[in-house]
Design a protein around this motif. Structure first.
Motif, PDB file in Angstrom:
ATOM      1  N   GLU A  69       0.830  -1.208   0.000  1.00 27.48           N
ATOM      2  CA  GLU A  69       0.000   0.000   0.000  1.00 27.48           C
ATOM      3  C   GLU A  69       0.866   1.261   0.000  1.00 27.48           C
ATOM      4  O   GLU A  69       0.543   2.246  -0.663  1.00 27.48           O
ATOM      5  N   SER A 559     -13.936   1.320  -1.043  1.00 32.55           N
ATOM      6  CA  SER A 559     -13.362   0.787  -2.266  1.00 32.55           C
ATOM      7  C   SER A 559     -14.480   0.454  -3.239  1.00 32.55           C
ATOM      8  O   SER A 559     -15.592   0.092  -2.843  1.00 32.55           O
ATOM      9  N   SER A 562     -11.410  -1.581  -8.499  1.00 31.47           N
ATOM     10  CA  SER A 562      -9.977  -1.396  -8.278  1.00 31.47           C
ATOM     11  C   SER A 562      -9.652  -0.049  -7.636  1.00 31.47           C
ATOM     12  O   SER A 562      -8.482   0.277  -7.429  1.00 31.47           O
ATOM     13  N   LEU A 563     -10.674   0.733  -7.321  1.00 36.92           N
ATOM     14  CA  LEU A 563     -10.467   2.054  -6.724  1.00 36.92           C
ATOM     15  C   LEU A 563     -10.592   1.961  -5.210  1.00 36.92           C
ATOM     16  O   LEU A 563     -11.592   1.487  -4.678  1.00 36.92           O
ATOM     17  N   HIS A 564      -9.538   2.405  -4.500  1.00 34.29           N
ATOM     18  CA  HIS A 564      -9.544   2.437  -3.043  1.00 34.29           C
ATOM     19  C   HIS A 564      -9.298   3.882  -2.601  1.00 34.29           C
ATOM     20  O   HIS A 564      -8.409   4.549  -3.126  1.00 34.29           O
ATOM     21  N   TRP A 565     -10.062   4.341  -1.646  1.00 34.09           N
ATOM     22  CA  TRP A 565      -9.943   5.738  -1.222  1.00 34.09           C
ATOM     23  C   TRP A 565     -10.021   5.846   0.295  1.00 34.09           C
ATOM     24  O   TRP A 565     -10.546   4.973   0.977  1.00 34.09           O
ATOM     25  N   ASN A 566      -9.446   6.941   0.797  1.00 36.74           N
ATOM     26  CA  ASN A 566      -9.401   7.201   2.234  1.00 36.74           C
ATOM     27  C   ASN A 566      -9.519   8.699   2.465  1.00 36.74           C
ATOM     28  O   ASN A 566      -8.799   9.491   1.839  1.00 36.74           O
TER      29      ASN A 566
END
Length: 597
Positions: A69, A559, A562-566
């Motif tokens: 990550e 998520s 394939s898109l992961h966000w925070n």
């Protein structure tokens, strides 16, 4: 075909699982296996199964991030960075924007403990704090604690950054090489005895000095007729070597060697245009800083539990010298060099035992012994031949101390409804003519609620026996560490927190934490005083006070394919109060950032 499987060892605390199997054809009468009809016999390589501890793992104020990550995050100057990844979490600010400082929930940078596979490191920044000294290609995972600390950890009051390194590959040779704008990195792993032992090496070296040299030469060439010369040089080097081996019973051992160093030089010279060797004026600052260390780790699987033994040695060093020379009237060499060289040497040992008790209850106990040698870096001033002598401080420059501690913690899980951990850390600090006993209780409770939500509460008492004090707005590696002595007391911090967690559909989670910190026995320089003040002992340069910080941390993680966000947001208030600063009135701390991220 029939498969026969044997499990040789299962550790109750997420240890090592060894599986072997063989494939045999059955005989025609299905009663026995005929040796002459054996078609294939194979034994698998040893399989390492790494699990995440379920009991007591969900701590408030804690998070884990993998090396994968970290290497996917946006970069600055082509450099992925551990600390910059942690800056994206709520309650953490960088201090100066763009730098890799770590100010956690109202704390200072010296209040963070950095562990590299258990090896403690102090000077963890390159390029004046632009990025850290850790090679992300060698990192397996990072555990970050900012509240409800496990009893295993202490010695700092704001955060624990526990960096776990990859185990070298036992079966094949692998490598990664990358080139950034200012440095190049190499990670290399290879088996020594296939399936049994392996070696990995991580190297990083800047070529900033190589790139800047031609530019500086052009600038100095244009100013040569004026008798002026600019001086600039900077480089850094990181090297990490890890050897790992495993025996047939699943016991493993590893040896870690680490070295990192920065060199910096800045200044100018004036010389006779007709003779460039005739220098009559100098103003040059030289700095170097870094760490070296080694740690040996041995893990033993026994019927009662897992035993871990880890001796280590680590040294943080720095040198800061200022050279001033003025002979413009050609009456003699009037050179003065001021030099400080603070350092911290740590030699220690850890012994730990993790064991199951009953279903839903586990325990962990341990001991630790550390010997410290603090070089306080009292300034040394020397003069040229036309001025007599050398001026040094007549006050003690070294402080040797011992820290003995024991800890215990129990993790429970009651019907998957209430999980938690309760622990105690006992500290015994021994210095010249003074001893301190300190008890650090720890508590973490998580209550699972309906609708995929939970409520958590946590409390930690943390004790810190040395503080790094700076007279600058930014902390520098040449800033000295001042240990607890007869003139000051250990830094104590009580941390309270309560949090709520909710899981929604489509892998969307939200977490909110309220926290409050109370700090006592903080150390700062008195007004108009700094380390280069030679005529005072260090304890008369200091003032002691208290601080408090409180705030709210909000985080949303999601998520989609394939898109992961925070998204992280922190609201914080941070106060300090010293008798010898601001007339004894309370004032906002150096980095009292009301909003973060």
């Amino acid at each position: 075909m029939k498969m026969f499987t044997s499990i040789k060892r299962v550790s109750a605390l997420g240890g090592i699982l060894l599986i072997s199997y063989s494939l045999y054809p059955q005989s025609a009468d299905n009663k026995k296996v005929l040796s002459d009809s054996l078609i294939q016999s194979r034994e698998l390589d040893e399989v390492i199964v790494k699990g995440v501890r379920v009991i007591g793992k969900d701590r408030i104020g804690a998070m884990s991030i993998s090396g994968i990550e970290i290497n996917k995050q946006p970069v600055l100057f082509g450099e992925h960075d551990v600390i910059k990844a942690l800056q994206t979490t709520a309650g953490v600010v960088s201090g100066t924007e763009g730098f890799a400082g770590l100010y956690v929930r109202g704390g200072e940078t010296d209040q963070n403990l950095y562990l590299l596979d258990g090896l403690p490191l102090l000077n963890v920044y390159h390029f004046g704090g632009l990025f850290s000294t850790f090679s992300t290609y060698s990192i397996d995972n990072v555990d970050f604690y900012k509240g409800a600390f496990p009893s295993l950890f202490g010695e700092r009051v704001s955060s624990i950054v526990n960096i776990g390194l990859k185990r070298p590959d036992y079966n094949k040779t692998t490598g990664i090489f990358s080139i950034g704008l200012i440095s190049g990195q190499l990670y290399f792993s290879t088996p020594i005895k296939k399936g049994k032992s392996a070696l990995s090496i991580a190297l990083r070296r800047t070529w900033f000095d190589v790139l800047s040299a031609p530019v500086l030469a052009i600038i100095n060439s244009s100013k040569k007729s004026e008798g002026k010369k600019s001086i600039f040089q900077y480089n850094f080097t990181d090297m990490l070597i890890k050897f790992s081996a495993m025996d047939r019973r699943g016991n493993d051992m590893s040896l870690l060697l680490f070295y990192g160093k920065d060199n910096f030089k800045l200044g100018d010279e004036r010389f006779d245009p007709d003779n460039s060797k005739l220098v009559y004026q100098k103003d040059i600052n030289k700095m170097s800083w870094g760490n070296w260390g080694a740690a040996f780790t041995y893990r033993l699987l026994t019927p009662i539990g897992d035993i871990k033994i880890q001796p280590f040695v680590s040294k943080a060093f720095s040198t800061d010298s200022q050279e001033n020379m003025d002979d413009s009237d050609h009456t003699g060499d009037l050179t003065a060099i001021t030099k400080i060289n603070p350092s911290v040497l740590q030699i220690g040992m850890r012994e730990m035992l993790s064991f199951p008790i009953i279903n839903g209850l586990e325990g962990e106990v341990g001991l630790q012994q550390i010997w410290y040698d603090y070089n306080l870096g009292n300034p040394l001033v020397s003069y040229g031949e036309d001025r007599l002598g050398t001026t040094t401080s007549s006050f003690p420059n070294h402080s040797k101390n011992v820290l003995l501690l024991g800890f215990g913690e129990f993790y429970w899980n009651i019907a998957n409804c209430v999980q938690g951990a309760v622990g105690l850390r006992v500290n015994h600090y021994i210095s010249s003519h003074i001893k301190h006993w300190n008890l650090d209780p720890r508590l973490n409770i998580k209550i699972n609620l309906p609708y995929k939500s939970s409520l958590s509460i946590g409390y930690s008492r943390m004790t810190q026996y040395a503080q790094q004090v700076s007279s600058n707005y930014m902390y520098l590696p040449s800033d000295a560490w001042f240990p607890t002595a007869s003139y000051n007391k250990p830094l104590l911090c009580d941390i309270y927190s309560i949090g709520y967690f909710k899981r929604f559909k489509h892998a969307f989670n939200i977490k909110a934490e309220l926290w409050w910190k109370n700090m006592r026995n903080l150390t700062e320089y008195k007004t108009n005083t700094r380390i280069t003040t030679t005529m005072l002992p260090w304890y008369e340069k200091m003032t002691f006070g208290k601080g408090c910080a409180y705030g709210l941390d909000l985080e949303m993680v999601g998520s989609f394919k394939s898109l992961h966000w925070n998204v992280a947001y922190g609201l914080m208030w941070n106060w300090r109060q010293f008798n010898d600063i601001n007339s004894g009135k309370r004032y906002p701390a150096k980095f009292d950032n009301r909003f973060s991220r």
